[in-house]
Design an enzyme around this catalytic site. Structure first.
Site, mmCIF file in Angstrom:
data_model
loop_
_atom_site.group_PDB
_atom_site.id
_atom_site.type_symbol
_atom_site.label_atom_id
_atom_site.label_comp_id
_atom_site.label_asym_id
_atom_site.label_seq_id
_atom_site.Cartn_x
_atom_site.Cartn_y
_atom_site.Cartn_z
ATOM 1 N N CYS A 390 0.824 -1.206 0.000
ATOM 2 C CA CYS A 390 0.000 0.000 0.000
ATOM 3 C C CYS A 390 0.861 1.260 0.000
ATOM 4 O O CYS A 390 1.425 1.601 -1.029
ATOM 5 C CB CYS A 390 -1.018 -0.039 1.144
ATOM 6 S SG CYS A 390 -2.420 1.029 0.792
ATOM 7 N N HIS A 517 -3.697 -5.003 0.440
ATOM 8 C CA HIS A 517 -3.063 -5.579 1.633
ATOM 9 C C HIS A 517 -3.228 -7.098 1.620
ATOM 10 O O HIS A 517 -4.167 -7.616 2.233
ATOM 11 C CB HIS A 517 -3.740 -5.052 2.900
ATOM 12 C CG HIS A 517 -3.603 -3.583 3.101
ATOM 13 N ND1 HIS A 517 -2.779 -3.046 4.052
ATOM 14 C CD2 HIS A 517 -4.188 -2.534 2.465
ATOM 15 C CE1 HIS A 517 -2.860 -1.725 4.007
ATOM 16 N NE2 HIS A 517 -3.710 -1.394 3.055
ATOM 17 N N GLU A 519 -1.808 -9.290 3.234
ATOM 18 C CA GLU A 519 -1.638 -9.904 4.567
ATOM 19 C C GLU A 519 -2.963 -10.267 5.226
ATOM 20 O O GLU A 519 -3.027 -11.195 6.037
ATOM 21 C CB GLU A 519 -0.828 -9.002 5.500
ATOM 22 C CG GLU A 519 -1.407 -7.626 5.805
ATOM 23 C CD GLU A 519 -1.042 -6.579 4.764
ATOM 24 O OE1 GLU A 519 -0.539 -6.951 3.692
ATOM 25 O OE2 GLU A 519 -1.266 -5.377 5.025
HETATM 26 N N1 GLN Z 1 -1.855 6.714 2.759
HETATM 27 C C1 GLN Z 1 -1.948 5.935 1.573
HETATM 28 C C2 GLN Z 1 -3.299 6.062 0.898
HETATM 29 O O1 GLN Z 1 -4.255 6.456 1.514
HETATM 30 C C3 GLN Z 1 -1.659 4.475 1.840
HETATM 31 C C4 GLN Z 1 -2.648 3.838 2.773
HETATM 32 C C5 GLN Z 1 -2.173 2.546 3.336
HETATM 33 O O2 GLN Z 1 -0.973 2.259 3.340
HETATM 34 N N2 GLN Z 1 -3.069 1.760 3.848
HETATM 35 O O3 GLN Z 1 -3.426 5.757 -0.260
#
Ligand code: GLN
Length: 550
Positions: A390, A517, A519
């Site tokens: 992310c 994600h 995970e």
């Molecule tokens: N801050 C980034 C976004 O909003 C990544 C978010 C995250 O890592 N969950 O896109």
């Protein structure tokens, strides 16, 4: 849905409360009870109650709260739900997390609508009724035999009282043989004498009784197995038979917990107490999984370069996903959490060469960002396996734009709204979002994989996979071509092809990032494909093998 002669009334309710301290591992005990029932062929589901006033934990800082777990349906949920999903291999939804914010919101909405016309709206019965309604809703909706509900916090907390009152009423409504109270409390060991002290636990049981709840089972949480004497004392003061006292002691691998508790007779006791048929547990598969964690032959060393490095709980699903992948590769993962800010001084980057792989985790906001970008670039230059998740995906792309594509001032507009090269930009549908709670791109979304890429192979050649998301920013489509011309491969997209979901650098040993994600879907014995690819590469590189044919 139900077997012959069964009906929804027969769903059994187990409530888990905690005493003495929070964070004593109630979540693990709850998940373990679920597993103990599951291996006996019973179908289970789990609810987590969080007595705080937030509607969900999505707006909380992981330093305060620990990891924000994301469910398939986009719930931003307490990390205990992650334990339940991993132990039980089930997918839960937003409805499996009850918070005070949600309960009051609903009751106040009804009051404004006029549903309580003429009456005074009170904690008992209106708040407690709404709590019970939400618990019964899950019990009625799902094809389950047992519903576990973990009440977060510690007995005696002001916020927890309405929940304890609600579960006390459920005992009355459903009857003794359909309900069970399990109390988990800390038994500290005194440094000086090495003695196990049960007094704090006794007090917490008294506190429960004061509210009208007599526990049926007590689980003493201790660093080691408690002795006979302590067990007898807990039974005596807790007014329960000794066979209803169990000890959850510290183990090298959390997945051993259900086996440890069942070896003490927990499963047979619970089944008997709830009037369920006694069945022989089948631990074969679970035991094999546990052994894969304990008997691993190799070690892999992973550096996690993040912002909440000091608090391991902030990344619990990532830690577990790394461990699942490692165990699957016959390896034990050694994870070091390193504060990203450290790498704002490039001198410190050398430290990363001690590791087999670098993981840049999710994140928000500018602090520590430059360090993450530097670490991602170092991994590329030194050909150290990298996995970016992310925000880590986004920062690895910023590093590539800066140091490979020559866009020196490239950045994400999250870090620098005025950057001349916004390679990462707010998603168009996010531009007018004003309310921050629950408005990110959340939950499971389809990801189309591009044939011929590593990602496609890792996911077993599937055309489309579902993965969970939580973000507002994305790769700016205006920069796709310059990134691709310089060797970055986009190996996963949204179904309509308008959003990048995965990148990889095919000329590196392993260098991949995912906007989602993975995970959150990793399970022991069934590691997440990107994590598996990463850890396999870490291990092969450590063993001096050529790039793995994944
Ligand atoms: N801050 C980034 C976004 O909003 C990544 C978010 C995250 O890592 N969950 O896109």
């Amino acid at each position: 849905m139900f077997e012959d002669g069964e009906d929804a009334v027969l769903v059994k309710f187990i409530f888990v409360t905690g005493g003495v301290l929070s964070s004593v591992g109630k979540g693990i005990v709850t998940a373990s009870i679920g597993k103990i029932l599951q291996v006996r062929g019973y179908r289970v589901s789990v609810i987590k109650i969080d007595p705080y006033l937030n509607v969900d934990c999505g707006t909380m800082n992981p330093y305060q709260h620990g990891e924000i777990f994301v469910t398939e349906d986009g719930g931003e949920i307490d990390l205990d739900l992650g334990h339940y999903e991993r132990f039980l291999d089930i997918n839960l939804t937003k409805d499996h997390n009850i918070t005070t914010g949600q309960i009051y919101w609903e009751v106040i909405r009804r009051e404004r609508k006029g549903d309580y016309l003429g009456r005074c709206v009170q904690i008992v019965p209106h708040i407690t009724d709404e709590i019970k309604r939400r618990i019964y809703m899950i019990a009625d909706r799902e094809p389950i035999d047992v519903l576990l509900t973990e009440v977060g916090g510690t007995v005696g907390d002001i916020e927890g009282l309405p929940y304890l009152e609600a579960i006390r009423q459920i005992r009355l409504e459903k009857g003794y043989e359909h309900t069970m109270f399990v109390h988990v409390a800390l038994v500290p060991i005194l440094d000086v004498t090495g003695e196990e002290k049960t007094k704090p636990l006794q007090h917490s049981v008294n506190e429960l009784r004061r509210i009208g709840i007599q526990p049926d089972v007590i689980v003493a949480r201790c660093v080691r197995m408690i002795g006979k004497e302590a067990k007898a004392k807990i039974a005596l003061f807790g007014t329960i038979p000794e066979e209803a006292v169990f000890c959850s002691y510290t183990l090298p691998c959390i997945y051993q917990a259900p086996l440890m508790l069942d070896e003490q007779g927990m499963g047979d006791y619970i089944v008997k107490r709830l009037g369920l048929a006694a069945r022989k547990p089948d631990w074969t598969r679970w035991r094999r999984i546990v052994e894969s964690f304990l008997d691993a032959k190799y070690e892999v060393r992973v550096a996690m370069v993040g912002k909440y490095a000091a608090l391991a709980d902030a990344y619990v699903s990532i830690n577990e996903a790394i461990k699942h992948a490692a165990a699957y590769c016959n390896a034990r993962a050694h994870i070091d959490w390193i504060e990203a800010e450290e790498f704002e001084n490039p001198e410190n980057l050398k430290r990363l060469s001690d590791y087999d792989g670098i993981l840049i985790p999710p994140g928000f906001g500018a602090r520590g960002t430059e360090g993450k970008i530097m670490a991602a670039d170092y991994a590329r230059r030194m050909n150290i396996p990298l996995l970016g998740i992310c925000f880590g995906f986004q920062m690895s792309i910023v590093a590539f734009a800066r140091y490979v594509c020559g866009l020196k001032d490239a950045n994400s507009t999250e870090n620098d709204p005025d950057t001349p090269n916004p390679v990462i930009d707010l998603m168009p549908e996010q531009k007018n979002v004003k309310m921050l709670g629950g408005t990110m791109r959340l939950g499971a979304q389809p990801v189309r994989l591009i044939p011929g890429t590593l990602a496609h192979r890792l996911y077993g050649g599937k055309a489309v996979v579902m993965e969970r998301h939580r973000h507002r920013w994305e790769v700016n489509p205006k920069y796709w071509s310059i990134l691709q011309e310089n060797g970055m491969v986009f190996s996963g997209f949204t179904l309509d092809g308008t959003r990048v979901e995965i990148f990889e650098l095919p000329d590196r040993y392993f260098y991949m990032g995912t906007q989602f994600h993975p995970e959150f879907k990793s399970r022991p014995g069934k590691p997440s494909p990107p994590y598996y690819g990463f850890i396999k590469a870490c291990l092969d590189r450590r063993l001096g093998k050529p790039r793995p044919e994944l």
